[in-house]
Design a protein around this motif. Structure first.
Motif, PDB file in Angstrom:
ATOM      1  N   LEU A  44       0.706  -1.181  -0.113  1.00 19.61           N
ATOM      2  CA  LEU A  44       0.092  -0.023   0.129  1.00 19.61           C
ATOM      3  C   LEU A  44       0.879   1.310   0.013  1.00 19.61           C
ATOM      4  CD1 LEU A  44      -2.748  -1.191   2.457  1.00 19.61           C
ATOM      5  CD2 LEU A  44      -3.166  -0.729   0.021  1.00 19.61           C
ATOM      6  N   GLN A  45       1.977   1.240   0.748  1.00 20.95           N
ATOM      7  CA  GLN A  45       2.584   2.347   0.892  1.00 20.95           C
ATOM      8  C   GLN A  45       3.497   2.483  -0.448  1.00 20.95           C
ATOM      9  OE1 GLN A  45       4.965   1.066   4.788  1.00 20.95           O
ATOM     10  NE2 GLN A  45       5.220   3.155   4.764  1.00 20.95           N
ATOM     11  N   ALA A  46       3.908   1.532  -1.150  1.00 21.28           N
ATOM     12  CA  ALA A  46       4.655   1.675  -2.317  1.00 21.28           C
ATOM     13  C   ALA A  46       3.642   1.985  -3.581  1.00 21.28           C
ATOM     14  CB  ALA A  46       5.207   0.241  -2.593  1.00 21.28           C
ATOM     15  N   ALA A  47       2.391   1.504  -3.544  1.00 22.05           N
ATOM     16  CA  ALA A  47       1.518   1.725  -4.402  1.00 22.05           C
ATOM     17  C   ALA A  47       0.979   3.486  -4.325  1.00 22.05           C
ATOM     18  CB  ALA A  47      -0.036   1.146  -4.311  1.00 22.05           C
ATOM     19  N   GLY A  48       0.959   3.965  -3.413  1.00 18.42           N
ATOM     20  CA  GLY A  48       0.700   5.269  -3.093  1.00 18.42           C
ATOM     21  C   GLY A  48       1.725   6.165  -3.805  1.00 18.42           C
ATOM     22  N   LEU A  49       2.941   5.827  -3.285  1.00 20.43           N
ATOM     23  CA  LEU A  49       4.221   6.440  -4.168  1.00 20.43           C
ATOM     24  C   LEU A  49       4.405   6.345  -5.720  1.00 20.43           C
ATOM     25  CD1 LEU A  49       6.760   8.167  -3.813  1.00 20.43           C
ATOM     26  CD2 LEU A  49       7.903   6.159  -3.208  1.00 20.43           C
ATOM     27  N   LYS A  50       3.891   4.967  -5.986  1.00 19.89           N
ATOM     28  CA  LYS A  50       4.025   4.797  -7.279  1.00 19.89           C
ATOM     29  C   LYS A  50       2.939   5.620  -7.981  1.00 19.89           C
ATOM     30  CE  LYS A  50       2.536   1.040 -10.502  1.00 19.89           C
ATOM     31  NZ  LYS A  50       1.956  -0.083 -10.639  1.00 19.89           N
ATOM     32  N   ARG A 108       1.722   8.539  -7.281  1.00 20.37           N
ATOM     33  CA  ARG A 108       2.333   9.914  -7.459  1.00 20.37           C
ATOM     34  C   ARG A 108       3.474  10.228  -8.102  1.00 20.37           C
ATOM     35  NH1 ARG A 108       1.567  14.354  -3.735  1.00 20.37           N
ATOM     36  NH2 ARG A 108      -0.474  13.318  -4.091  1.00 20.37           N
ATOM     37  N   LEU A 109       4.337   9.307  -8.213  1.00 20.85           N
ATOM     38  CA  LEU A 109       5.352   9.420  -9.159  1.00 20.85           C
ATOM     39  C   LEU A 109       5.046   9.431 -10.643  1.00 20.85           C
ATOM     40  CD1 LEU A 109       7.997   6.833  -7.565  1.00 20.85           C
ATOM     41  CD2 LEU A 109       8.331   9.257  -7.808  1.00 20.85           C
ATOM     42  N   ALA A 110       3.963   8.431 -10.851  1.00 24.53           N
ATOM     43  CA  ALA A 110       3.488   8.369 -12.224  1.00 24.53           C
ATOM     44  C   ALA A 110       2.745   9.725 -12.478  1.00 24.53           C
ATOM     45  CB  ALA A 110       2.669   7.051 -12.441  1.00 24.53           C
ATOM     46  N   HIS A 111       1.965  10.066 -11.645  1.00 24.92           N
ATOM     47  CA  HIS A 111       1.174  11.210 -11.936  1.00 24.92           C
ATOM     48  C   HIS A 111       1.937  12.626 -12.355  1.00 24.92           C
ATOM     49  CE1 HIS A 111      -2.317  13.885 -11.388  1.00 24.92           C
ATOM     50  NE2 HIS A 111      -1.740  14.614 -10.629  1.00 24.92           N
ATOM     51  N   THR A 112       3.131  12.748 -11.577  1.00 26.94           N
ATOM     52  CA  THR A 112       3.933  13.885 -11.739  1.00 26.94           C
ATOM     53  C   THR A 112       4.828  13.597 -12.677  1.00 26.94           C
ATOM     54  OG1 THR A 112       5.173  13.012  -9.787  1.00 26.94           O
ATOM     55  CG2 THR A 112       3.224  14.662  -9.516  1.00 26.94           C
ATOM     56  N   PHE A 113       5.078  12.662 -13.430  1.00 25.51           N
ATOM     57  CA  PHE A 113       5.970  12.153 -14.379  1.00 25.51           C
ATOM     58  C   PHE A 113       7.511  12.275 -13.745  1.00 25.51           C
ATOM     59  CE2 PHE A 113       2.239  13.942 -16.729  1.00 25.51           C
ATOM     60  CZ  PHE A 113       2.185  12.856 -17.452  1.00 25.51           C
ATOM     61  N   THR A 114       7.483  11.809 -12.556  1.00 21.74           N
ATOM     62  CA  THR A 114       8.889  12.058 -11.980  1.00 21.74           C
ATOM     63  C   THR A 114       9.541  10.857 -11.734  1.00 21.74           C
ATOM     64  OG1 THR A 114       7.715  13.694 -10.199  1.00 21.74           O
ATOM     65  CG2 THR A 114       9.784  12.710  -9.774  1.00 21.74           C
ATOM     66  N   THR A 115      10.686  10.864 -12.408  1.00 20.42           N
ATOM     67  CA  THR A 115      11.564   9.702 -12.232  1.00 20.42           C
ATOM     68  C   THR A 115      12.808   9.803 -11.188  1.00 20.42           C
ATOM     69  OG1 THR A 115      13.064  10.605 -13.993  1.00 20.42           O
ATOM     70  CG2 THR A 115      11.132   9.256 -14.724  1.00 20.42           C
ATOM     71  N   HIS A 116      12.811  10.564 -10.321  1.00 18.69           N
ATOM     72  CA  HIS A 116      13.791  10.556  -9.176  1.00 18.69           C
ATOM     73  C   HIS A 116      13.271  11.035  -7.971  1.00 18.69           C
ATOM     74  CE1 HIS A 116      17.550  10.782 -12.191  1.00 18.69           C
ATOM     75  NE2 HIS A 116      16.603  11.374 -12.925  1.00 18.69           N
ATOM     76  N   ALA A 117      13.734  10.427  -6.957  1.00 19.22           N
ATOM     77  CA  ALA A 117      13.329  10.767  -5.711  1.00 19.22           C
ATOM     78  C   ALA A 117      14.601  10.799  -4.501  1.00 19.22           C
ATOM     79  CB  ALA A 117      12.541   9.511  -5.107  1.00 19.22           C
ATOM     80  N   VAL A 118      14.481  12.043  -3.798  1.00 23.81           N
ATOM     81  CA  VAL A 118      15.437  12.234  -2.812  1.00 23.81           C
ATOM     82  C   VAL A 118      14.958  11.930  -1.437  1.00 23.81           C
ATOM     83  CG1 VAL A 118      17.023  14.170  -1.937  1.00 23.81           C
ATOM     84  CG2 VAL A 118      16.314  14.026  -4.553  1.00 23.81           C
ATOM     85  N   ILE A 119      15.979  11.106  -0.770  1.00 27.83           N
ATOM     86  CA  ILE A 119      15.633  10.730   0.678  1.00 27.83           C
ATOM     87  C   ILE A 119      16.870  10.997   1.690  1.00 27.83           C
ATOM     88  CG2 ILE A 119      15.003   8.813   2.371  1.00 27.83           C
ATOM     89  CD1 ILE A 119      14.166   7.334   0.044  1.00 27.83           C
ATOM     90  N   LEU A 178       7.330   0.674 -11.210  1.00 22.87           N
ATOM     91  CA  LEU A 178       7.252   1.493 -12.474  1.00 22.87           C
ATOM     92  C   LEU A 178       8.277   1.037 -13.589  1.00 22.87           C
ATOM     93  CD1 LEU A 178       6.749   4.732 -10.803  1.00 22.87           C
ATOM     94  CD2 LEU A 178       5.091   3.471 -12.337  1.00 22.87           C
ATOM     95  N   GLY A 179       9.515   0.271 -13.137  1.00 17.09           N
ATOM     96  CA  GLY A 179      10.372  -0.184 -14.105  1.00 17.09           C
ATOM     97  C   GLY A 179      11.288   0.838 -14.292  1.00 17.09           C
ATOM     98  N   LEU A 180      11.389   1.945 -13.293  1.00 19.19           N
ATOM     99  CA  LEU A 180      12.821   2.840 -13.164  1.00 19.19           C
ATOM    100  C   LEU A 180      13.878   2.216 -12.539  1.00 19.19           C
ATOM    101  CD1 LEU A 180      10.405   5.836 -11.937  1.00 19.19           C
ATOM    102  CD2 LEU A 180      11.038   5.264 -14.072  1.00 19.19           C
ATOM    103  N   PRO A 181      15.071   2.783 -13.207  1.00 17.65           N
ATOM    104  CA  PRO A 181      16.074   2.402 -12.371  1.00 17.65           C
ATOM    105  C   PRO A 181      16.352   2.864 -11.126  1.00 17.65           C
ATOM    106  CG  PRO A 181      16.613   4.116 -14.171  1.00 17.65           C
ATOM    107  CD  PRO A 181      15.189   3.768 -14.003  1.00 17.65           C
TER     108      PRO A 181
END
Length: 378
Positions: free
Chosen positions: A64-70, A72-83, A105-108
């Motif tokens: 569920l956590q990963a699905a929510g983030l997935k 949001r990433l897809a909705h914003t066309f974002t392929t990078h995340a900073v933690i 998402l198949g992102l590196p």
């Protein structure tokens, strides 16, 4: 006969003795007896019961956590995340969830930028775990020390760096958030929030620092559950990654904002300051899930925590429970303003403090009635 006329009929013998009047004291004793809690409640109500179901539930929550983030990433066309990866529990869980979302998402994974930002309280243990975990998961890792920038800030505002007060601590937290936000702009991504549900309930976050992100993946996960999710991932991953995660689990919970002890150990332990998370999560669950009043929660906690549990979990005296119950209500009401402007995050259970969903509360709501009830329990 005259004697016979003076005797009461046998049929009325049951009414001969009238009950004693119900005095205020007797009413109080009867009420207290009726309110006694005879059955202990689950000590960790947010944590699934042991057995096969726990692994399944942990897997579902992580999904569920990963699905929510997935989403949001897809909705914003974002392929990078900073933690900001500190080597502590919350940021470790946030990284594990982010890796799952990128894989889905198949992102590196190299698009995940884990950043260690050593400050005045960072220990070698947490920094090493952060770096080793990033390497094991195959994400980008970099170290950006914040000491020099914070000292310059102290000079700008006229703060004595020898005074380790709230300014000393929060300046480090806000510098870290500035680094993460600007780095996210640099790489074209957004910042993943790491704060959990327990911290949000207690307001244990620096406003406009770790309080802020573009998406808070742990916002629906209380601290007692965070431990089990990380432990579940350790079992799933195995190998060196599992060893690192288990050492993270064994590390004291700390913001690491005060200098380490002379032997390099963590000097600042969160639960010494704000109270045991297992108590606070117990209070939070029964207050928000069922709307129980402080008196009932107190009686339930006294019964539940009367004896020590497994894995070294301690028992708590009624006076200790009452002290932290008062702390919980005082902080919960006083810190609502931080929850009123939370970043988005996924709801993963029956309790949420999101102002956009389950929890609508004025930031200036008074705790007076609740605290008055608690004071009457002493």
């Amino acid at each position: 006969s005259a004697g016979d006329e003076g005797e009461a009929p046998a049929a009325d013998d049951s009414h001969a003795a009238c009950p004693a009047p119900l005095t205020a004291k007797r009413a109080e004793l009867l009420l207290n007896s009726a309110l006694d809690v005879l059955r202990p409640a689950p000590r960790a109500p947010f944590v699934p019961a042991e057995g096969e179901s726990r692994a399944e539930r942990c897997e579902e929550i992580l999904h569920l956590q990963a699905a929510g983030l997935k989403t949001r990433l897809a909705h914003t066309f974002t392929t990078h995340a900073v933690i900001g990866l500190s080597g502590g529990l919350d940021s470790t869980l946030a990284l594990l969830v982010t890796v799952r979302a990128f894989d889905a998402l198949g992102l590196p994974r190299t698009g995940i930028h884990a950043v260690s930002m050593p400050g005045f309280g960072t220990t070698s243990r947490t920094k090493s775990n952060a770096e080793r975990l990033a390497e094991q998961l195959g994400v980008d890792f970099r170290t950006i020390a914040i000491g020099e920038a914070v000292r310059a800030h102290f000079a700008d505002i006229g703060h004595d760096p020898e005074v380790a007060d709230v300014t000393y601590e929060n300046a480090q937290a806000r510098e870290r958030t500035q680094v993460l936000m600007d780095l996210a702009n640099e790489v074209g991504g957004f910042v993943i929030g790491t704060g959990d549900l327990s911290e949000l309930a207690l307001g244990w976050a620096t406003y406009n620092a770790d309080h802020m992100s573009m998406y808070g993946v742990n916002a629906g996960v209380p601290k007692t559950l965070v431990r089990h999710l990380v432990a579940h991932e350790a079992d799933e991953l195995g190998g060196e990654a599992a060893d690192i995660l288990r050492d993270v689990l064994a590390t004291p919970v700390s913001p690491e904002l005060l200098p380490p002890t002379g032997d390099g150990e963590i000097a600042q332990r969160t639960e010494d300051l704000v109270g045991p998370y297992e108590l606070h999560d117990f209070f939070l669950y029964h207050m928000m899930r069922f709307g129980f009043a402080p008196g009932k929660i107190y009686r339930m906690a006294c019964r539940t925590f009367a004896e020590p549990a497994g894995e070294g979990a301690p028992a708590y005296e009624p006076a200790t429970i009452l002290y932290w119950l008062r702390t919980f209500y005082r902080r919960f009401f006083a810190q609502q303003f931080k929850r009123s402007c939370l970043p988005d995050g996924p709801k993963v259970g029956s309790v949420s403090v999101s102002p956009r969903g389950d929890w609508r509360m004025p930031s200036d709501a008074s705790a007076a009635l609740w605290l008055e009830e608690i004071d009457g329990l002493a």
